[in-house]
Enzyme design. Sequence first.
Site, short mmCIF file in Angstrom:
data_model
loop_
_atom_site.label_atom_id
_atom_site.label_comp_id
_atom_site.label_asym_id
_atom_site.label_seq_id
_atom_site.Cartn_x
_atom_site.Cartn_y
_atom_site.Cartn_z
N SER B 45 0.82 -1.11 -0.05
CA SER B 45 0.19 -0.02 -0.10
C SER B 45 0.94 1.15 -0.01
O SER B 45 1.94 1.50 0.83
CB SER B 45 -0.71 -0.16 1.18
OG SER B 45 -1.80 0.95 1.11
N GLU B 46 0.60 2.17 -1.18
CA GLU B 46 1.71 3.05 -1.23
C GLU B 46 1.67 4.11 -0.22
O GLU B 46 2.94 4.97 -0.11
CB GLU B 46 1.72 3.66 -2.83
CG GLU B 46 0.39 4.45 -3.01
CD GLU B 46 -0.72 3.69 -3.44
OE1 GLU B 46 -0.72 2.40 -3.29
OE2 GLU B 46 -1.38 4.34 -4.42
N ASN B 47 0.94 4.43 0.69
CA ASN B 47 0.97 5.04 1.82
C ASN B 47 2.11 4.63 2.98
O ASN B 47 2.12 5.32 4.08
CB ASN B 47 -0.37 5.42 2.33
CG ASN B 47 -1.11 4.36 2.91
OD1 ASN B 47 -0.97 3.11 2.11
ND2 ASN B 47 -1.68 4.22 3.89
#
Lengths: 234, 207
Positions: B45-47
């Site tokens: 998840s790119e966060n």
Amino acid sequence: MNKIYPSADAALDGLLSDGMLIAAGGFGLCGIPELLIDALVKSGVKDLTVASNNAGVDDFGLGKLLATRQIKKMMSSYVGENAEFMRQYLSGELELEFNPQGTLAERMRAGGCGIPGFYTKTGVGTVIADGKEVKNWGGQDYILEEGIFADISVVKAWKADDTGNLIFRKTARNFNPPAAMCGKVCIAEVEEIVPRGSLDPDMIHLPGIYVHRLVQGEHEKRIEQRTVRKREEA
Amino acid sequence: MPWDRNQMAARAADELEDGMYVNLGIGIPTLVANYVGDKDITLQSENGMLGMGPFPFEGEEDPDLINAGKQTITELSRTSYFDSAQSFGMIRGGKIAAAILGAMEVAENGDLANWMIPGKLVKGMGGAMDLVAGVGRVIVVMDHTNKHGDSKVLTECTLPLTGKGVVDRIITNLGVLDVVEGGLKIVELADGVTEEEMRSSTLGNIV
């Protein structure tokens, strides 16, 4: 040297001026410096440029600073959840500079590391590349992006010791470390300040060298999209 | 019968191999996680998270634990957290094996448009430009045509690009296309879909 301030207002005292560039941590409403944003609203400082991945929602986070028209320009990757933002942007009251999310994060990190520019393949061949220098390595084009050097950084962490060493919690880390690094002065709000020696030095996420002022407070920590599964499905 | 959303997601899951680190976009790509079976896949998840788990049980939501769509999620025993600069460092650095994402338009040369429609509200590209520029393989999963029946697989994109020449494979309700030298190659047709149907629904050049 004392880094601990009694309130968010006190922690910002003497640092604010109209037209300044502020880097803010957070992703969506997760890990945003909500107390410092409220204090910025109260201070009345205006014509701000704010580098932040998102712009909050209408009544929470950076949305509050938009509602009071204290922000002149946003540097963000995604601003979809804020109706007031869209209204001000479409009417020309608010400037917006879209940055790809990774480019924004790296621009902050680079600024904090004394790197004024770096080349990336993100955005090559898109509108993001317009007006930017292009350089080719090994047959691949890269565009020049600039480091962000902010006047101040406002970030949120989970725990701090009194020397400013920070620990974040889960995905609330997000943009907070790079945002913290790129400001001349970084103010961090945390859920708990503990005495030096209480945190394992091997577990520090951001060393206190980047953190100049600390404030402890209660956080609302609003959830943007509550998604759950039913227990029967387990 | 063309594939439905779940069949498209299941077909996309076939693209994943044991041990891969993968980023899934919003919409049909999210469903891909339901079809990985026994394969050892780590979702990014790119966060700032590797090892994304399912939605939490009611009452166990944690405001400090969300995915890139801002939904509450859970962690797994393999999970690690990191900041956004490191997250996109691993994306830009080619450490993520594949991204599976939706699209508004794909062109025969692999150009991808999925972030803005001029004249409509612009929300931003988020991490899409970084992902398509950086990951090992870009797989688009989308309906072959839009709601007006027009092909979304074009000679040239009409919308502003997310990435130039970045798409490797397109999975639609009609089948699977690869971006190759000179255009698109039919890899597979959905059950009951003829090559004629695939060709007539595709504006991009099929070689």
